[in-house]
Design a protein around this motif. Structure first.
Motif, PDB file in Angstrom:
ATOM      1  N   ASP A  14      31.162  49.572  34.453  1.00 43.73           N
ATOM      2  CA  ASP A  14      30.261  49.410  35.575  1.00 43.73           C
ATOM      3  C   ASP A  14      29.503  50.657  36.022  1.00 43.73           C
ATOM      4  N   HIS A  81      38.851  50.697  31.765  1.00 36.01           N
ATOM      5  CA  HIS A  81      37.364  50.690  30.974  1.00 36.01           C
ATOM      6  C   HIS A  81      37.453  50.923  29.381  1.00 36.01           C
ATOM      7  N   THR A 195      32.514  45.908  46.936  1.00 35.51           N
ATOM      8  CA  THR A 195      32.065  45.300  46.525  1.00 35.51           C
ATOM      9  C   THR A 195      33.599  44.279  45.982  1.00 35.51           C
ATOM     10  N   TRP A 226      35.147  43.554  31.342  1.00 35.06           N
ATOM     11  CA  TRP A 226      35.071  44.039  32.791  1.00 35.06           C
ATOM     12  C   TRP A 226      35.998  42.373  33.416  1.00 35.06           C
ATOM     13  N   LEU A 241      31.794  43.840  41.092  1.00 31.50           N
ATOM     14  CA  LEU A 241      30.680  44.580  40.796  1.00 31.50           C
ATOM     15  C   LEU A 241      30.729  46.232  41.416  1.00 31.50           C
ATOM     16  N   HIS A 242      31.764  47.171  41.270  1.00 35.16           N
ATOM     17  CA  HIS A 242      31.086  48.077  42.132  1.00 35.16           C
ATOM     18  C   HIS A 242      30.212  49.209  41.888  1.00 35.16           C
ATOM     19  N   ASP A 243      30.059  49.717  41.435  1.00 36.15           N
ATOM     20  CA  ASP A 243      29.273  50.878  41.211  1.00 36.15           C
ATOM     21  C   ASP A 243      27.289  49.959  40.929  1.00 36.15           C
TER      22      ASP A 243
END
Length: 316
Positions: A14, A81, A195, A226, A241-243
Motif C-alpha cells: 500500500d 506484503h 481505511t 493485496w 486502501l490504507h496508506d
C-alpha cells in the motif's frame, strides 16, 4: 505553488500505491522519501523505495535510510506484503542509490531549513513513527517547521488489524507513537476507521489495470496480492486502501470528514500494546491534539486515484 512534503514510509504494497500516486501529483513537491523498519526490515524497505521511485520515473526524489529497529521493542514485520514487501512483484534491481545522510538527520535539517526560511513542511507518515519520534527526541524545536503531520495509523471504533486492539504501525513502535502524539504538531489521522471504508476490490483492480499504462502490470500484481479474501471483516473481496488515503487527503481533503479528539497510545500493557485511545468527549480533561478521519467518500476517492494513475498512460 506545490505543497512541500516528506514521505516517511516502510514499503509495503500500500506504500507503493501511495508513492506511485504522489509521484504524478504536481500539487505535491516531494522533498524526500524516508524509509523505516516496518513492513519489512530496513534494508528491504530502502530497496523497495528505490525500486518504486524508478518504476514511477521519479529517480530525482532522494531516498534516505532511517531507523533499523523500533525505539525500545523488538521489530515486527507486516503479514500481508509477501517475502520482499511487494507481494509477488519482481522489479528490476535499483540503479539509484540511497543517500548518505540518515533519514532522521534529513528530517531535522529539512525542518530547521524551513524554519530559517519562515516556511513549513507537511510530513506524510505511512509506517511506524520511529524516524519522526527520534528526530523530535533529538531536536524538539523542529516541530516549528512542520505545518502538519498526516499519518496512517491507529484504530479507534474499529478493532485492531495486527492484534485484538492495535493497528500495525502503532504496534510496531508504540513508544514512537507516544512521543509523536505527545508533541504539539498539528496531526490528521487516517486510522482503520477510515481505511476500512475504502476497500480495493477485484473490480477496482481491473479498472486500475485498464487505465495505468506502462505500470499496469506491476500495479495489477501489487493490487491483486493485496486481496485479503476476508468478506467477514471487510464485507467484500479485496483489501483496505490504507496508506494511499494519506495522499488522497492531501489532494482532496473535502472528501474526508474529521473529528477532533485527544489521543493516547498504550505503550506499557502487553495486552493492549499499541492501542490508540481517543477521548472523544473530553473525559481526560485535556484538549484535543489530533483530527481523526471518521468518514471517507470512497467513490470519489477511487475516482481520484483512477485519474492519478491514468497519468502513467498519458506519459508512456
Amino acid at each position: 505553488m506545490a505543497l512541500p512534503i516528506i514521505i516517511d514510509c516502510d514499503p509495503g504494497i500500500d506504500d507503493a500505491i501511495a508513492l506511485l500516486s504522489a509521484f504524478v501529483s504536481p500539487e505535491l513537491n516531494i522533498l524526500g522519501i524516508c524509509a523505516v523498519c516496518g513492513n519489512q526490515p530496513l534494508e528491504r524497505t530502502v530497496r523497495n523505495a528505490l525500486q518504486i521511485t524508478e518504476l514511477g520515473g521519479r529517480s530525482d526524489i532522494p531516498v534516505y535510510a532511517g531507523c533499523y529497529r523500533p525505539m525500545f521493542r523488538a521489530p515486527i514485520h507486516g503479514q500481508f506484503h509477501g517475502q520482499n514487501g511487494l507481494g509477488k512483484t519482481e522489479l528490476p534491481p535499483p540503479v539509484k542509490e540511497v543517500e548518505s545522510l540518515h533519514a532522521v538527520n534529513f528530517l531535522i535539517e529539512s525542518c530547521e531549513s524551513a524554519i530559517a526560511r519562515q516556511e513549513k513542511i507537511t510530513l506524510c507518515s505511512l509506517g511506524p513513527l520511529t524516524n519522526l519520534a527520534t528526530a523530535l527526541s533529538m531536536k524538539p524545536s523542529i516541530a516549528g517547521g512542520i505545518e502538519r503531520l498526516v499519518l496512517m495509523g491507529g484504530a479507534y471504533r474499529e478493532a485492531g488489524n495486527r492484534s485484538m486492539t492495535s493497528e500495525f504501525n502503532m504496534l510496531a513502535d508504540p513508544h514512537a507513537a507516544h512521543v509523536v502524539f505527545s508533541s504539539q504538531i498539528p496531526t490528521v489521522v487516517l486510522s482503520l476507521d477510515a481505511t476500512h471504508q475504502a476497500i480495493l476490490t477485484p473490480e477496482h483492480v481491473a479498472r486500475f489495470i485498464a487505465v495505468s499504462g506502462r505500470i499496469s502490470q506491476p500495479l495489477g500484481e501489487l493490487m491483486a496480492f493485496w486481496d485479503r479474501n476476508d468478506v467477514r471483516r471487510y464485507g467484500s473481496r479485496g483489501g483496505p486502501l490504507h496508506d494511499p488515503l494519506v495522499i488522497a487527503y492531501l489532494l482532496a481533503p473535502a472528501l474526508f470528514t474529521t473529528e477532533k479528539a485527544r489521543v493516547f497510545v498504550e505503550h506499557e500493557s502487553e495486552l493492549c500494546m499499541g492501542q490508540t485511545v481517543a477521548d472523544w468527549y473530553g473525559k481526560s480533561g485535556q484538549e484535543p491534539n489530533v483530527e481523526i478521519v471518521t468518514h471517507v467518500n470512497a467513490e470519489k476517492v477511487f475516482a481520484l486515484f483512477y485519474g492519478l494513475l491514468a497519468r502513467y498512460a498519458e506519459n508512456s
